[in-house]
Write an enzyme that holds these catalytic residues in place. Structure first.
Site, mmCIF file in Angstrom:
data_model
loop_
_atom_site.group_PDB
_atom_site.id
_atom_site.type_symbol
_atom_site.label_atom_id
_atom_site.label_comp_id
_atom_site.label_asym_id
_atom_site.label_seq_id
_atom_site.Cartn_x
_atom_site.Cartn_y
_atom_site.Cartn_z
ATOM 1 N N SER A 185 0.839 -1.192 0.000
ATOM 2 C CA SER A 185 0.000 0.000 0.000
ATOM 3 C C SER A 185 0.877 1.246 0.000
ATOM 4 O O SER A 185 1.682 1.424 -0.909
ATOM 5 C CB SER A 185 -0.943 -0.031 1.220
ATOM 6 N N THR A 186 0.778 2.090 1.025
ATOM 7 C CA THR A 186 1.523 3.354 1.053
ATOM 8 C C THR A 186 3.022 3.115 0.898
ATOM 9 O O THR A 186 3.620 2.358 1.651
ATOM 10 C CB THR A 186 1.277 4.100 2.375
ATOM 11 N N HIS A 211 -2.749 -0.990 -3.239
ATOM 12 C CA HIS A 211 -3.901 -0.118 -3.009
ATOM 13 C C HIS A 211 -3.761 1.136 -3.868
ATOM 14 O O HIS A 211 -2.841 1.926 -3.693
ATOM 15 C CB HIS A 211 -3.987 0.286 -1.532
ATOM 16 N N MET A 304 -0.010 1.127 5.230
ATOM 17 C CA MET A 304 -0.704 1.443 6.467
ATOM 18 C C MET A 304 -1.872 0.476 6.674
ATOM 19 O O MET A 304 -2.514 0.052 5.724
ATOM 20 C CB MET A 304 -1.231 2.877 6.425
ATOM 21 N N ASP A 307 -4.510 -4.760 6.175
ATOM 22 C CA ASP A 307 -4.979 -5.555 5.043
ATOM 23 C C ASP A 307 -3.887 -6.535 4.617
ATOM 24 O O ASP A 307 -2.731 -6.139 4.423
ATOM 25 C CB ASP A 307 -5.350 -4.643 3.870
#
Length: 366
Positions: A185-186, A211, A304, A307
């Site tokens: 993600s991030t 994401h 973050m 998930d």
């Protein structure tokens, strides 16, 4: 960082600035300290008070957002969230911004802006919070590492003096039953670029959830495909998972892996968000645990939230090999941390080691 997250908004639309300020201002952890219609005005205000996070449009007068972003990264690396239009052009420009050091993307449509932003306010708040917790020293290091793109090599260059068709068949015979599943993600766009650029065409098939909003994953996959030896595609329903190919889950939809005999393919589905995400890493990982069992290498990287942690545990329990990126090299040590806490991880390692571990996994027999 102590106290509230200080945010600056830079967008040439007064409506966008007004709505974003109102939405972010609702959260007690966030304070919008300034807004500006373009980067020139923004720099004047930043010289008075430097923000913790900048929410930045990429298409503005006087100085475009990419130029401004690069200037920030050279002067004082600061977390930047790109606020981009949901268009093909906006997606391509946003990928340039991510490569230059931005850590997250939120989208805005051309019409119905206020209603759209209010519906998606949770995503905007979470993006700002994720950005605020980013390890900017590592973002800067990855950005610098990505300045020189890797050459696109043919299979003959990778494995010289060999027949292409026989090489491909041989690689597939060895690796058909294996696959690699990655969730991030991030900070993941830069991290994935670093990993995928190092991989050879003989690695097992790879499935990825990063994401990212709808439309942006296509531009992301296109960029990776242009700089990697392996083929990188935005996944379409029914695409096969084969050696030398990475499939990226499309934004706004989930991706699962299915098995037919010795062959894997992906199923792209419309379904509600899982863990607030669509695509969700957990959806991918849980499907892989069911259809691939021990014949998979699972990797969870910077991001973050949590998930992917449950899905990684299911893969681990099914006999898969599992890897988490370490805290030191993560932009945000959230997702890997949660997977480690669940006892789902066999090996914790630095980002720089992940490509080598994927190659080594592909060479293993049985």
């Amino acid at each position: 960082m102590s106290g509230k997250i200080k945010v600056m908004l830079v967008d040439d639309s007064a409506v966008v600035r007004q709505v974003l300020a109102a939405l972010l201002g609702k959260d007690p952890a966030i304070q919008v300290i300034a807004s500006a219609p373009d980067p020139i005005f923004a720099m004047d205000k930043m010289n008075l008070q430097w923000p913790d996070v900048i929410v930045l449009d990429v298409e503005m007068p006087r100085m475009d957002g990419i130029t401004f972003l690069k200037k920030i990264m050279s002067i004082r690396p600061t977390p930047v969230v790109i606020c981009s239009t949901l268009t093909e052009k906006g997606a391509a420009t946003s990928m340039q911004a991510m490569a230059a050091g931005a850590v997250a993307i939120v989208t805005k449509p051309k019409a119905g802006l206020k209603n759209f932003l209010e519906l998606d306010e949770g995503d905007i708040v979470q993006a700002v919070k994720a950005a605020a917790s980013s390890n900017m020293r590592h973002v800067k290091a990855m950005t610098m590492a990505g300045l020189v793109p890797a050459p696109k090599l043919s299979i003959d260059q990778v494995m010289p003096n060999s027949d292409t068709s026989q090489t491909s068949l041989s690689a597939m015979a060895i690796t058909t039953d294996k696959l690699v599943a990655i969730g991030t993600s991030t900070g993941g766009t830069q991290a994935l670029e670093m990993v995928l650029k190092q991989l050879s065409r003989t690695v097992p098939g790879i499935v990825i959830v990063q994401h990212m909003p709808e439309k942006f994953t296509a531009a992301f996959a296109d960029r990776l495909n242009s700089i990697c030896q392996i083929e990188v595609l935005e996944a379409k329903n029914g695409d096969r998972v084969i050696p030398g190919r990475a499939l990226v889950a499309p934004g706004g939809r989930h991706m699962q892996v299915k098995r037919s005999g010795a062959q894997y393919h992906v199923e792209v589905i419309d379904a509600p968000p899982v863990n607030r995400h669509r695509p969700s890493v957990d959806v991918l990982f849980r499907s892989v645990a069911k259809c691939a069992g021990r014949n998979v290498l699972g990797i969870i990287m910077t991001g973050m939230g949590d998930d992917g942690a449950i899905g990684m545990r299911e893969m681990h329990d099914a006999g898969a090999e599992t890897i988490a990126q370490d805290e030191k090299t993560c932009v945000v040590y959230g997702m890997p941390k949660e997977a480690v806490k669940l006892g789902a991880i066999d090996k914790i390692t630095a980002l720089g080691n992940i490509a080598g571990l994927i190659e080594a996994y592909g060479r293993k027999h049985g």
